[in-house]
Scaffold this motif. Structure first.
Motif: not given
Length: 489
Positions: A40-50, A100-107, A295-300
């Motif tokens: 969930p934190d990766m999705q928020h900080r890297l601005h990525t989708e599922l 240190l990855a600045p973007s999804l691709g580097w990660l 599920f626990f973060v986004y749904v509950q």
């Protein structure tokens, strides 16, 4: 006096070797589960989708799955110490790159390198242990400790991931590997002894390359199909490429004298059914685990730390039950234990598919525990069934294939169940509905597989006197997926 000093020195060296190899395996297993808590934190900080989250997980699992067998051969052929330390170095450097990855691709690139390092590190660590403990009883104890560390890493991942991510953000889950890796390198260079297997088979480079490309192309199509459209030329092309590459792999393996995957083994029903069931175990376990924290973060509405703690019943159940699974299979036979385990896991996942935003945790934890218990009952017996289906000389290869099929299932689980969620959301459904659909799909497939194994898995009598039983009943049955490639060599 001199003899006593030599004996003490030998014991001291073996203790250091045990610590170094167990800690390396702990790091690999920790990385398997620690990432889920940080998604969930990766999705928020890297601005990525599922789709991006799927690649973060599958990039690692894919490389481990397809290189695990080759990693064991590399270790035997080129030196177990050398391959182990190379794997540690690659894994540590990749962990730093991920942090240190600045973007999804580097990660994702860092996760690919982590997978390569893990595929070398894990089988080499067990090969080092086996070579250093030639006495069977001592070897069983050493492998039991190694497997115990694996279980601790598996269980600690969700909690450690939640704590580190909540306090420092997702990069911290990778930073923690760096000092551990440096310590392992320094200690390994000084204390590990080199060993090889002169009769190790040649490395199947064509088979390895074709298998990586085939599964990679299939994974790409499954993950990207929801975003690009299932009928887009790129997606159809990726599936076509996967089929052609798979056909090429089968053709190459059929002609090689020492293939990485002897196709003749699949002519034996016990071997085929057990490995097919292992694919489903990886599919359902990893595919559903991918969504637990989300599920626990986004749904509950849980915090990341709390979500990590809430997913703990799955891994705890697996750690507690796994040591007994092999003993039960040795006593009652593979079919009864595997069928029961798959049924329990499937029922647990089906029950999770009926959980909603307002469902209290008191009514959720037992569903997670039921699924974890079921999966724990299946993995060691399925590996044991695969080993029993082949000759004693092929036991290490059979257990390695069993491990690989589970990892392939894990890759497909993240990709396919992610496609289920994305397809439901694109049709206007909520994330809660999409996740429930994914859990229900995983549960349905698992229950169906329980029925198939109940009908088709060869009836096996209790096997107390066999080598398979001794392997299953021993303490090394905690985690079979990572020890497999080198056992029996």
């Amino acid at each position: 006096m001199a003899a006593s000093h030599a004996t003490a020195g030998g014991r001291s060296n073996r203790a250091v070797l045990l610590t170094v190899t167990c800690l390396g395996q702990f790091m690999v297993l920790l990385d398997n589960t620690i990432v889920g808590a940080a998604l969930p934190d990766m999705q928020h900080r890297l601005h990525t989708e599922l789709t991006g989250l799927q690649w973060i997980v599958d990039a690692y699992v894919l490389l481990v799955a397809m290189l695990l067998l080759s990693g064991g051969v590399f270790a035997d052929r080129f030196g177990r110490k050398r391959v182990y330390l190379t794997g540690v170095a690659v894994f540590t450097a990749a962990s730093l790159l991920c942090s240190l990855a600045p973007s999804l691709g580097w990660l994702v690139a860092g996760r690919v390198l982590q997978g390569i390092g893990a595929a070398a590190l894990s089988p080499a660590s067990l090969a080092l242990l086996a070579a250093a403990h030639p006495v069977p009883q001592e070897r069983v104890k050493a492998i039991g400790l190694w497997a115990g560390f694996s279980g601790i890493g598996l269980a600690a991942g969700p909690v450690a991931g939640g704590v580190l991510t909540e306090a420092f953000g997702w990069p911290a889950i990778f930073v923690v590997n760096v000092p551990v890796g440096v310590i392992l390198l320094l200690a390994g260079l000084r204390h590990l002894g080199e060993s090889r297997n002169p009769s190790a088979p040649a490395i199947d480079i064509p088979g390895t390359v074709l298998s990586v490309l085939a599964v990679g192309a299939m994974t790409y199509g499954l993950i990207e199909g929801g975003a690009r459209g299932w009928t887009s030329p790129v997606i159809l092309g990726s599936f076509a490429a996967a089929v052609l590459l798979l056909a090429g792999f089968v053709a190459v393996e059929a002609r090689r004298s020492a293939p990485m995957l002897p196709l003749r083994l699949f002519q034996r029903r016990l071997f085929t059914v057990s490995n097919t069931a292992m694919v489903v175990v990886g599919f359902a376990l990893m595919g559903s685990s991918f969504f637990f924290s989300q599920f626990f973060v986004y749904v509950q509405g849980s915090s990341i730390l709390r979500a990590g703690l809430q997913t703990l019943p799955v891994s705890l159940a697996m750690v507690i039950v796994s040591p007994y699974a092999g003993r039960l299979a040795a006593r009652y036979g593979f079919r009864i234990v595997v069928t029961t385990g798959l049924a329990l896991a499937g029922l647990g996942l089906l029950a999770l598919g009926m959980v909603h935003a307002d469902t209290g945790y008191w009514n959720v934890w037992w569903r997670l525990g039921l699924a974890g218990t079921g999966f724990a009952l299946t993995m060691s017996p399925l590996t044991g069934a695969a080993i029993q289906a082949v000759s004693p000389q092929e036991g290490g290869l059979a257990s390695g294939i069993s491990s690989t099929t589970r990892q392939i299932g894990a890759v497909l689980g993240v990709a396919l169940l992610g496609a289920v969620v994305r397809t439901r959301q694109s049709g206007g459904a909520s994330l809660e509905t999409g996740l429930d659909s994914a859990f229900l799909a995983a549960g349905t497939v698992t229950v169906a597989t329980a029925v198939v194994t109940g009908l088709w898995l060869t009836r096996s009598e209790p096997v107390e006197g066999s080598a398979a039983a001794r392997r299953l009943a021993g303490p090394d049955a905690v985690i079979t997926s990572k020890k497999a490639p080198v056992n029996g060599r």
